[in-house]
Design a protein around this motif. Sequence first.
Motif, PDB file in Angstrom:
ATOM      1  N   VAL A  59       0.773  -1.088  -0.010  1.00 44.93           N
ATOM      2  CA  VAL A  59       0.112  -0.062   0.087  1.00 44.93           C
ATOM      3  C   VAL A  59       0.650   1.436   0.085  1.00 44.93           C
ATOM      4  O   VAL A  59       1.951   1.296   0.563  1.00 44.93           O
ATOM      5  CB  VAL A  59      -0.864   0.162   1.150  1.00 44.93           C
ATOM      6  CG1 VAL A  59      -2.048  -1.094   1.089  1.00 44.93           C
ATOM      7  CG2 VAL A  59      -0.322   0.024   2.503  1.00 44.93           C
ATOM      8  N   SER A  60       0.451   2.364  -0.494  1.00 42.26           N
ATOM      9  CA  SER A  60       0.843   3.446  -0.557  1.00 42.26           C
ATOM     10  C   SER A  60       0.090   4.208   0.349  1.00 42.26           C
ATOM     11  O   SER A  60      -1.097   4.380   0.354  1.00 42.26           O
ATOM     12  CB  SER A  60       1.083   4.306  -1.780  1.00 42.26           C
ATOM     13  OG  SER A  60      -0.179   4.684  -2.191  1.00 42.26           O
ATOM     14  N   HIS A  61       0.606   5.153   1.296  1.00 43.45           N
ATOM     15  CA  HIS A  61       0.010   6.095   2.192  1.00 43.45           C
ATOM     16  C   HIS A  61       0.846   7.091   2.781  1.00 43.45           C
ATOM     17  O   HIS A  61       2.003   7.581   2.074  1.00 43.45           O
ATOM     18  CB  HIS A  61      -0.337   4.904   3.340  1.00 43.45           C
ATOM     19  CG  HIS A  61       0.752   4.704   4.103  1.00 43.45           C
ATOM     20  ND1 HIS A  61       1.582   5.260   5.134  1.00 43.45           N
ATOM     21  CD2 HIS A  61       1.610   3.433   3.917  1.00 43.45           C
ATOM     22  CE1 HIS A  61       2.625   4.454   5.600  1.00 43.45           C
ATOM     23  NE2 HIS A  61       2.790   3.367   4.810  1.00 43.45           N
ATOM     24  N   ILE A  62       0.340   7.956   3.778  1.00 38.46           N
ATOM     25  CA  ILE A  62       1.154   9.178   3.925  1.00 38.46           C
ATOM     26  C   ILE A  62       2.166   9.053   5.342  1.00 38.46           C
ATOM     27  O   ILE A  62       2.378  10.198   5.923  1.00 38.46           O
ATOM     28  CB  ILE A  62       0.377  10.545   3.989  1.00 38.46           C
ATOM     29  CG1 ILE A  62      -0.884  10.595   4.893  1.00 38.46           C
ATOM     30  CG2 ILE A  62      -0.071  10.666   2.422  1.00 38.46           C
ATOM     31  CD1 ILE A  62      -0.752  11.388   5.938  1.00 38.46           C
ATOM     32  N   PHE A  63       2.055   7.890   5.906  1.00 39.90           N
ATOM     33  CA  PHE A  63       2.612   7.965   7.247  1.00 39.90           C
ATOM     34  C   PHE A  63       4.044   7.300   7.191  1.00 39.90           C
ATOM     35  O   PHE A  63       4.505   6.171   7.684  1.00 39.90           O
ATOM     36  CB  PHE A  63       1.640   7.090   8.200  1.00 39.90           C
ATOM     37  CG  PHE A  63       0.132   7.708   8.345  1.00 39.90           C
ATOM     38  CD1 PHE A  63       0.233   8.624   9.201  1.00 39.90           C
ATOM     39  CD2 PHE A  63      -0.975   7.196   7.731  1.00 39.90           C
ATOM     40  CE1 PHE A  63      -1.168   9.360   9.437  1.00 39.90           C
ATOM     41  CE2 PHE A  63      -1.939   7.752   7.684  1.00 39.90           C
ATOM     42  CZ  PHE A  63      -2.162   8.922   8.680  1.00 39.90           C
ATOM     43  N   GLY A  64       4.764   8.130   6.411  1.00 40.76           N
ATOM     44  CA  GLY A  64       5.940   7.787   6.361  1.00 40.76           C
ATOM     45  C   GLY A  64       6.789   8.350   7.619  1.00 40.76           C
ATOM     46  O   GLY A  64       6.387   8.643   8.764  1.00 40.76           O
ATOM     47  N   PHE A  65       8.261   8.108   7.608  1.00 37.85           N
ATOM     48  CA  PHE A  65       9.135   8.730   8.736  1.00 37.85           C
ATOM     49  C   PHE A  65       8.843   7.611   9.978  1.00 37.85           C
ATOM     50  O   PHE A  65       9.154   8.107  11.090  1.00 37.85           O
ATOM     51  CB  PHE A  65       9.010  10.017   9.028  1.00 37.85           C
ATOM     52  CG  PHE A  65       9.692  10.821   7.890  1.00 37.85           C
ATOM     53  CD1 PHE A  65      10.815  11.224   7.815  1.00 37.85           C
ATOM     54  CD2 PHE A  65       8.774  11.583   7.108  1.00 37.85           C
ATOM     55  CE1 PHE A  65      11.495  12.115   6.864  1.00 37.85           C
ATOM     56  CE2 PHE A  65       9.255  12.538   6.232  1.00 37.85           C
ATOM     57  CZ  PHE A  65      10.675  12.631   6.091  1.00 37.85           C
ATOM     58  N   ARG A  66       8.562   6.447   9.960  1.00 32.73           N
ATOM     59  CA  ARG A  66       8.344   5.707  10.999  1.00 32.73           C
ATOM     60  C   ARG A  66       8.393   4.192  10.584  1.00 32.73           C
ATOM     61  O   ARG A  66       8.365   3.874   9.112  1.00 32.73           O
ATOM     62  CB  ARG A  66       6.965   5.949  11.536  1.00 32.73           C
ATOM     63  CG  ARG A  66       5.976   5.382  10.601  1.00 32.73           C
ATOM     64  CD  ARG A  66       4.566   6.118  11.344  1.00 32.73           C
ATOM     65  NE  ARG A  66       4.746   7.534  10.969  1.00 32.73           N
ATOM     66  CZ  ARG A  66       3.624   8.292  11.384  1.00 32.73           C
ATOM     67  NH1 ARG A  66       2.581   7.818  12.042  1.00 32.73           N
ATOM     68  NH2 ARG A  66       3.662   9.657  11.068  1.00 32.73           N
ATOM     69  N   ASP A  67       8.707   3.172  11.268  1.00 39.55           N
ATOM     70  CA  ASP A  67       8.847   1.756  10.750  1.00 39.55           C
ATOM     71  C   ASP A  67       7.206   1.200  10.529  1.00 39.55           C
ATOM     72  O   ASP A  67       7.190   0.405   9.508  1.00 39.55           O
ATOM     73  CB  ASP A  67       9.462   1.107  11.852  1.00 39.55           C
ATOM     74  CG  ASP A  67      10.925   1.250  11.986  1.00 39.55           C
ATOM     75  OD1 ASP A  67      11.794   1.093  11.247  1.00 39.55           O
ATOM     76  OD2 ASP A  67      11.145   1.010  13.149  1.00 39.55           O
ATOM     77  N   TYR A  68       6.472   1.288  11.714  1.00 44.85           N
ATOM     78  CA  TYR A  68       5.381   0.895  11.440  1.00 44.85           C
ATOM     79  C   TYR A  68       4.261   1.868  11.504  1.00 44.85           C
ATOM     80  O   TYR A  68       4.312   3.003  12.151  1.00 44.85           O
ATOM     81  CB  TYR A  68       4.865   0.091  12.567  1.00 44.85           C
ATOM     82  CG  TYR A  68       5.916  -1.248  12.587  1.00 44.85           C
ATOM     83  CD1 TYR A  68       5.403  -2.352  11.990  1.00 44.85           C
ATOM     84  CD2 TYR A  68       7.036  -1.195  13.213  1.00 44.85           C
ATOM     85  CE1 TYR A  68       6.286  -3.504  11.884  1.00 44.85           C
ATOM     86  CE2 TYR A  68       7.920  -2.346  13.172  1.00 44.85           C
ATOM     87  CZ  TYR A  68       7.848  -3.578  12.327  1.00 44.85           C
ATOM     88  OH  TYR A  68       8.410  -4.502  12.646  1.00 44.85           O
ATOM     89  N   ALA A  69       3.227   1.781  10.517  1.00 49.58           N
ATOM     90  CA  ALA A  69       2.132   2.827  10.752  1.00 49.58           C
ATOM     91  C   ALA A  69       0.683   2.124  10.541  1.00 49.58           C
ATOM     92  O   ALA A  69       0.433   1.047  10.335  1.00 49.58           O
ATOM     93  CB  ALA A  69       2.010   3.550   9.395  1.00 49.58           C
ATOM     94  N   VAL A  70      -0.101   2.560  11.893  1.00 48.30           N
ATOM     95  CA  VAL A  70      -1.680   1.969  11.936  1.00 48.30           C
ATOM     96  C   VAL A  70      -2.350   3.136  11.152  1.00 48.30           C
ATOM     97  O   VAL A  70      -2.176   4.248  11.127  1.00 48.30           O
ATOM     98  CB  VAL A  70      -1.747   2.129  13.347  1.00 48.30           C
ATOM     99  CG1 VAL A  70      -3.229   1.828  13.822  1.00 48.30           C
ATOM    100  CG2 VAL A  70      -0.837   1.094  14.209  1.00 48.30           C
ATOM    101  N   ILE A  71      -3.101   2.678  10.266  1.00 50.94           N
ATOM    102  CA  ILE A  71      -3.846   3.605   9.456  1.00 50.94           C
ATOM    103  C   ILE A  71      -5.306   3.033   9.157  1.00 50.94           C
ATOM    104  O   ILE A  71      -5.652   2.036   9.169  1.00 50.94           O
ATOM    105  CB  ILE A  71      -3.301   3.194   7.869  1.00 50.94           C
ATOM    106  CG1 ILE A  71      -1.762   3.500   7.701  1.00 50.94           C
ATOM    107  CG2 ILE A  71      -4.038   4.354   6.851  1.00 50.94           C
ATOM    108  CD1 ILE A  71      -1.289   3.106   6.363  1.00 50.94           C
ATOM    109  N   GLY A  72      -6.046   4.002   9.794  1.00 53.56           N
ATOM    110  CA  GLY A  72      -7.578   3.766   9.607  1.00 53.56           C
ATOM    111  C   GLY A  72      -8.222   4.010   8.313  1.00 53.56           C
ATOM    112  O   GLY A  72      -7.397   4.432   7.421  1.00 53.56           O
ATOM    113  N   THR A  73      -9.538   4.551   8.583  1.00 49.76           N
ATOM    114  CA  THR A  73     -10.306   4.616   7.223  1.00 49.76           C
ATOM    115  C   THR A  73     -10.497   6.283   7.580  1.00 49.76           C
ATOM    116  O   THR A  73     -11.245   6.540   6.293  1.00 49.76           O
ATOM    117  CB  THR A  73     -11.498   3.766   7.256  1.00 49.76           C
ATOM    118  OG1 THR A  73     -12.145   3.807   8.424  1.00 49.76           O
ATOM    119  CG2 THR A  73     -11.011   2.318   6.879  1.00 49.76           C
TER     120      THR A  73
END
Lengths: 344, 344
Positions: free
Chosen positions: A95-109
């Motif tokens: 997936v592409s998303h905008i929560f960079g600058f970290r190892d793990y991202a929790v992404i909601g809707t």
Amino acid sequence: MPRTNRQWSLARTPRGRLTTDDLALVESPIPQIGPNEILVRNTWLSIDPSIRIRLSSTTPLGYLPPIRPGEPLVGLALGTVIDTRNPDFAVGDLVSHIFGFRDYAVIGTRADTIGGYGLPTRIDTRGMPPQWYLGPLGSSGLTAYAALTEVLQLRQEDTVWVSAAAGGVGAIAAQIAKLRGATVLGSAGRADKVEFLRQELGIAAFDYHDPTLHESLAELAPDGIDAYFDNVGGDHLAAAMDNLRPRGRIAVCGAVSGYDGAPHSGNPDLFQIVSKELRIQGFRAGSYNHLEGSMRQEVGGYLTAGDMVYHETIFDDLTQAPTALLAMLAGKTIGKTLCRLTSE
Amino acid sequence: MPRTNRQWSLARTPRGRLTTDDLALVESPIPQIGPNEILVRNTWLSIDPSIRIRLSSTTPLGYLPPIRPGEPLVGLALGTVIDTRNPDFAVGDLVSHIFGFRDYAVIGTRADTIGGYGLPTRIDTRGMPPQWYLGPLGSSGLTAYAALTEVLQLRQEDTVWVSAAAGGVGAIAAQIAKLRGATVLGSAGRADKVEFLRQELGIAAFDYHDPTLHESLAELAPDGIDAYFDNVGGDHLAAAMDNLRPRGRIAVCGAVSGYDGAPHSGNPDLFQIVSKELRIQGFRAGSYNHLEGSMRQEVGGYLTAGDMVYHETIFDDLTQAPTALLAMLAGKTIGKTLCRLTSE
């Protein structure tokens, strides 16, 4: 699965140029995901100039909100879904998303970010290197494509000047314009970049320090230019207005010369907007998501055929993300700047 | 038929503000007309700000060429054909042309001027006062109409700010916008003009001196503006950029604040072009001649129905043309400024 997440946060609002001391790598447990959320392990981070604006204490109206001390940095990224409570995503999805600058991202809707990049998007790489979906087939490509096709409405007979042409967006824009038959001038701020533009991209190019913007433009485009793709602002924007022909167009994508603590140089002679009937339009790629399909078809075709050069400057490991950002802001990288995260 | 023609010429390039000493009324015999030429006795002169730019020693690229010392002034005018060797024109025809600032004009068939106003155009007044074809049914109307419909693409739900709204073009633009259902703010620089805007045109209006542009705009358009019609430049353009909402549009028609020897005040924060995705477009009416028919239909309808107020400030006699020009440039006239020539 590791229990610790690392993410870059703003330690303090930068004064003048950004330094590594302004950023802090913060460790925290990997959060549990809630209903409809996904957990993503990031693999590639896009290192883009626009983040710099958000690290200042205020951002201009209409722009992304500021990131305040203590808050995590964000940015375009690619990652793999490793846990999901969202039926639209499966473990293993890219997936592409905008929560960079970290190892793990929790992404909601929640669409809690901007430009249509808020929600994660599943990527089918179609055999391409995945990180190209941050570059020529992703945001960089869309920015370049929207600028040329929609904002500048580029014609084959145009002479177009692309500033920051050795950058992640500029290099794609310069090549799309060239491949569409326009005459392209590219500018950059270092000899090796100018050489890259001439040798690798095959376009007329100049160093904006040497001798001057006006002299270089007068030499390379003695009859003026029809269109200007602005990533720099300041004296570049002023020189473009001076060198545009009547009915010339400017697509203003960014003003990186003023991002990192430097005052803008050069005030354009704005009366030329009237006298030459210029059209100047600011834009952000997020407003042109509807062009993504046609962009991927065209740019993907160029890449597959070997007609487009795609150059990357890759930094390895999350710890190097600030180094990558500083290098990019200082103009020391060529092409797309990326940070590749170590797989564990 | 009198044997003497009088025409205003530039005596010397003005330094700072234009003065009557910079202009000279030169007498000469009325020339004989050659093949395909017509002789026109002028009846009405349009007194427009743009002439001021041409009286400086250089004019910006793309603009009308400078008028040099010894050369006659030009400007939009109406007149009657009194002699003709052109089969397309008959004695008695009313024509509009650009050879104003003189009693008699010899007009050939060369398109030796710009903007499509080079060739004389026969006017059928359709029962309207003839000078309206210099105002709301002529260049002023076309400027206002093109700005709103094509350049700004005005929508009913827009809030639009019109600067110099009590001027010849601004007053028409403000009313077209209002009659099309938009919310209109008008600015002017004198109390009597603000009163004119409020009482006669029925729009929200403010004096740009009092208290400040930013405070007035914040009060009258607290949620920002969608579109700005710029006739002033300088601090007005800067204030518009600050107060435009995302995706706002600016039509730049002129920058009269800088025409008459005054330095421009106020540099806009140009990064807002990016952050708010603004579109800024310069234009001149001559590029929109194809809209003349639809403009005359719409504006003529407003005038005939009594829905549009058309105010004129009329100076009588060719000798008063410089006085009219200086008064208009100093902001002392309301509505369209005209010079009516004495019939002999």
